[in-house]
Design a protein around this motif. Structure first.
Motif, PDB file in Angstrom:
ATOM      1  N   ASN A 188      41.432 -16.634  55.165  1.00 29.75           N
ATOM      2  CA  ASN A 188      41.609 -16.390  53.715  1.00 29.75           C
ATOM      3  C   ASN A 188      40.631 -15.343  53.215  1.00 29.75           C
ATOM      4  O   ASN A 188      40.005 -15.511  52.073  1.00 29.75           O
ATOM      5  CB  ASN A 188      41.469 -17.465  53.159  1.00 29.75           C
ATOM      6  CG  ASN A 188      42.087 -17.826  51.727  1.00 29.75           C
ATOM      7  OD1 ASN A 188      43.205 -17.184  51.545  1.00 29.75           O
ATOM      8  ND2 ASN A 188      41.279 -18.161  50.769  1.00 29.75           N
ATOM      9  N   PHE A 189      40.470 -14.108  54.072  1.00 31.13           N
ATOM     10  CA  PHE A 189      39.448 -13.201  53.635  1.00 31.13           C
ATOM     11  C   PHE A 189      40.106 -11.723  53.614  1.00 31.13           C
ATOM     12  O   PHE A 189      41.020 -11.540  53.874  1.00 31.13           O
ATOM     13  CB  PHE A 189      38.389 -13.092  54.487  1.00 31.13           C
ATOM     14  CG  PHE A 189      38.763 -12.976  56.046  1.00 31.13           C
ATOM     15  CD1 PHE A 189      38.586 -11.540  56.587  1.00 31.13           C
ATOM     16  CD2 PHE A 189      39.416 -13.895  56.898  1.00 31.13           C
ATOM     17  CE1 PHE A 189      38.791 -11.248  57.898  1.00 31.13           C
ATOM     18  CE2 PHE A 189      39.471 -13.645  58.085  1.00 31.13           C
ATOM     19  CZ  PHE A 189      39.297 -12.221  58.620  1.00 31.13           C
ATOM     20  N   SER A 190      39.424 -10.856  52.891  1.00 28.98           N
ATOM     21  CA  SER A 190      39.732  -9.356  52.380  1.00 28.98           C
ATOM     22  C   SER A 190      39.365  -8.402  53.488  1.00 28.98           C
ATOM     23  O   SER A 190      38.363  -8.875  54.214  1.00 28.98           O
ATOM     24  CB  SER A 190      39.469  -9.146  51.189  1.00 28.98           C
ATOM     25  OG  SER A 190      38.020  -9.164  50.862  1.00 28.98           O
TER      26      SER A 190
ATOM     27  N   PRO B 262      47.370  -9.903  47.773  1.00 33.63           N
ATOM     28  CA  PRO B 262      46.313 -10.743  47.204  1.00 33.63           C
ATOM     29  C   PRO B 262      45.268 -10.518  48.003  1.00 33.63           C
ATOM     30  O   PRO B 262      44.972 -10.096  49.177  1.00 33.63           O
ATOM     31  CB  PRO B 262      46.842 -12.295  47.320  1.00 33.63           C
ATOM     32  CG  PRO B 262      47.722 -12.133  48.467  1.00 33.63           C
ATOM     33  CD  PRO B 262      48.359 -10.703  48.317  1.00 33.63           C
ATOM     34  N   VAL B 263      43.800 -10.892  47.430  1.00 36.35           N
ATOM     35  CA  VAL B 263      42.701 -10.894  47.937  1.00 36.35           C
ATOM     36  C   VAL B 263      42.182 -12.186  48.637  1.00 36.35           C
ATOM     37  O   VAL B 263      42.013 -13.070  47.638  1.00 36.35           O
ATOM     38  CB  VAL B 263      41.498 -10.192  47.030  1.00 36.35           C
ATOM     39  CG1 VAL B 263      40.221 -10.161  47.762  1.00 36.35           C
ATOM     40  CG2 VAL B 263      41.841  -9.065  46.575  1.00 36.35           C
TER      41      VAL B 263
ATOM     42  N   PHE C 243      29.650 -12.815  63.087  1.00 35.04           N
ATOM     43  CA  PHE C 243      29.697 -11.572  63.358  1.00 35.04           C
ATOM     44  C   PHE C 243      31.105 -11.116  63.865  1.00 35.04           C
ATOM     45  O   PHE C 243      31.706  -9.940  63.543  1.00 35.04           O
ATOM     46  CB  PHE C 243      28.855 -11.207  64.698  1.00 35.04           C
ATOM     47  CG  PHE C 243      27.328 -11.506  64.473  1.00 35.04           C
ATOM     48  CD1 PHE C 243      26.863 -11.983  63.249  1.00 35.04           C
ATOM     49  CD2 PHE C 243      26.659 -11.622  65.515  1.00 35.04           C
ATOM     50  CE1 PHE C 243      25.558 -12.045  63.099  1.00 35.04           C
ATOM     51  CE2 PHE C 243      25.184 -12.070  65.497  1.00 35.04           C
ATOM     52  CZ  PHE C 243      24.894 -12.329  64.199  1.00 35.04           C
ATOM     53  N   ALA C 244      31.877 -11.883  64.587  1.00 34.62           N
ATOM     54  CA  ALA C 244      33.057 -11.271  65.292  1.00 34.62           C
ATOM     55  C   ALA C 244      34.113 -11.106  63.973  1.00 34.62           C
ATOM     56  O   ALA C 244      35.158 -10.319  64.245  1.00 34.62           O
ATOM     57  CB  ALA C 244      33.871 -12.362  66.074  1.00 34.62           C
ATOM     58  N   MET C 245      33.912 -11.377  62.903  1.00 32.44           N
ATOM     59  CA  MET C 245      35.024 -11.208  61.641  1.00 32.44           C
ATOM     60  C   MET C 245      35.054  -9.723  61.463  1.00 32.44           C
ATOM     61  O   MET C 245      36.218  -9.191  61.287  1.00 32.44           O
ATOM     62  CB  MET C 245      34.461 -11.851  60.586  1.00 32.44           C
ATOM     63  CG  MET C 245      34.845 -13.475  60.535  1.00 32.44           C
ATOM     64  SD  MET C 245      34.138 -14.107  58.876  1.00 32.44           S
ATOM     65  CE  MET C 245      34.976 -13.396  57.781  1.00 32.44           C
TER      66      MET C 245
ATOM     67  N   ASP D 189      35.741  -7.405  55.350  1.00 34.20           N
ATOM     68  CA  ASP D 189      34.922  -6.541  54.359  1.00 34.20           C
ATOM     69  C   ASP D 189      33.692  -7.479  53.817  1.00 34.20           C
ATOM     70  O   ASP D 189      32.805  -6.984  53.131  1.00 34.20           O
ATOM     71  CB  ASP D 189      35.691  -5.856  53.359  1.00 34.20           C
ATOM     72  CG  ASP D 189      36.251  -6.857  52.433  1.00 34.20           C
ATOM     73  OD1 ASP D 189      35.889  -8.135  52.480  1.00 34.20           O
ATOM     74  OD2 ASP D 189      37.021  -6.361  51.726  1.00 34.20           O
ATOM     75  N   TYR D 190      33.613  -8.889  54.197  1.00 31.21           N
ATOM     76  CA  TYR D 190      32.301  -9.693  53.617  1.00 31.21           C
ATOM     77  C   TYR D 190      32.307  -9.499  52.404  1.00 31.21           C
ATOM     78  O   TYR D 190      31.175  -9.443  51.908  1.00 31.21           O
ATOM     79  CB  TYR D 190      31.268  -9.294  54.799  1.00 31.21           C
ATOM     80  CG  TYR D 190      31.249  -9.441  56.140  1.00 31.21           C
ATOM     81  CD1 TYR D 190      31.248 -11.042  56.578  1.00 31.21           C
ATOM     82  CD2 TYR D 190      31.537  -8.535  57.087  1.00 31.21           C
ATOM     83  CE1 TYR D 190      31.500 -11.289  58.207  1.00 31.21           C
ATOM     84  CE2 TYR D 190      31.582  -8.770  58.208  1.00 31.21           C
ATOM     85  CZ  TYR D 190      31.232 -10.046  58.965  1.00 31.21           C
ATOM     86  OH  TYR D 190      31.608 -10.138  60.270  1.00 31.21           O
TER      87      TYR D 190
END
Length: 347
Positions: A208-210, A233-234, A262-264, A270-271
């Motif tokens: 659930n991340f951008s 959506p973001v 880290f793997a994300m 974009d953390y």
């Protein structure tokens, strides 16, 4: 309305022909490839809701073994992870791990605690640390209703099974969005040798991340692949659960969990400031002394590969979902993904 948790017919990363890298995939390419780890979902779709619960159940937790070595990595602590401080302090997991919606996390934790205290193994228990993570599915679901509770927890735990794991818009991933597309639940595994021992590392994610989706290094921006779609959506969080049978202790599992976060970045995260990014890692190995730290590099690399694939699988499997007021998260178009991967020589 509850919809059974079943996989869609959409392809996984392996089905697209993307190789596994340095380590082979497990038989199911799922967290359940780690022996004794089961997964169950309870899903609510309809009446303004797209939400649910996903349960990761390690059978090694039993009356004769009350905890497993485990640890936590907090990439960004914008979240409501119940049980986090004790998990990190003691390096031990005492309960199944449940994932759900942000405003339902406390009801789910209470329901999990009640379920476990009612079992014979906990007939005399006076302290127990339920572990429940979340992401915010409020774009596609009426999150303020806090619709997930005891009934769904019981259903997810009862449904927990070995073998293939349903992915996409099921369980805790029913209403999530990721990287400009519909997100959800994803899973993957790798076979790896640690200190001369054949081991498995399995991963399950709630995405659930951008950011901008990347598959095998190939950018797949939603604004290009979804030509006629409205603004996407973001997403704002990611939960990662890593299971292994490698001989590692709680401290070393903190290092494994770090690699999972880290793997994300490999899939385009974009953390963002508001993204609660967490990884929990546990081992079902019967401890007779952990492996040496010098032997852990293959486990770290296999974990990152499995996490990347699980994150991608969560998006590939998810179908277009319409929430309240017509808000829509669109499925990534598989034909356009194939076309770009082929053009880049990735498949």
């Amino acid at each position: 309305m509850t919809r059974p948790s079943s996989s869609t017919s959409r392809p996984r990363l392996a089905d697209l022909g993307v190789p596994s890298g340095a380590f082979a995939r497990g038989p199911e390419n799922a967290i359940t490839d780690v022996r004794g780890v089961r997964v169950g979902h309870a899903t609510l779709h309809g009446d303004g809701l797209h939400t649910g619960v996903t349960a990761i159940v390690p059978d090694a937790l039993a009356a004769e073994r009350r905890s497993l070595p485990a640890n936590l990595s907090v990439g960004n602590g914008y979240g409501k992870l119940v049980g986090a401080t004790q998990l990190r302090e003691l390096g031990a997991l005492e309960t199944p791990i449940l994932l759900t919606s942000t405003l339902s996390v406390f009801r789910v934790a209470d329901a999990l605690l009640g379920h476990l205290l009612a079992t014979p193994a906990h007939a005399r228990t006076t302290t127990l640390n339920p572990v429940v993570g979340e992401t915010n599915d409020g774009f596609l679901s009426d999150i303020r209703r806090r619709a997930v509770g005891e009934e769904q927890v019981t259903e997810a735990l009862a449904a927990a099974a070995p073998g293939p794991v349903a992915e996409g818009a099921v369980g805790a991933g029913a209403g999530t969005v990721a990287l400009g597309y519909k997100g959800g639940i994803g899973t993957a595994s790798r076979l790896v040798e640690v200190a001369g021992r054949a081991c498995t590392v399995g991963v399950l994610v709630q995405t659930n991340f951008s950011g901008t989706l990347r598959v095998a290094g190939v950018p797949l921006p939603a604004e290009e692949l979804l030509a006629d779609a409205p603004a996407q959506p973001v997403g704002n969080s990611c939960m990662i659960v890593v299971a292994t049978d490698a001989p590692v202790d709680g401290r070393q599992l903190g290092r494994v969990a770090n690699r999972a976060v880290f793997a994300m970045r490999g899939v385009g995260a974009d953390y963002a400031q508001g993204s609660g990014d967490y990884a929990i890692a546990f081992s079902v190995h019967e401890q007779h002394g952990p492996a040496a730290d010098d032997d852990l590099s293959p486990l770290f690399a296999a974990t990152m590969d499995a996490v990347e694939e699980a994150l991608i699988n969560s998006v590939l499997a998810a179908e277009t979902t319409v929430g309240p007021e017509g808000r829509t998260a669109h499925a990534v178009p598989i034909d356009r993904v194939r076309e770009r991967l082929a053009r880049a020589g990735a498949i």
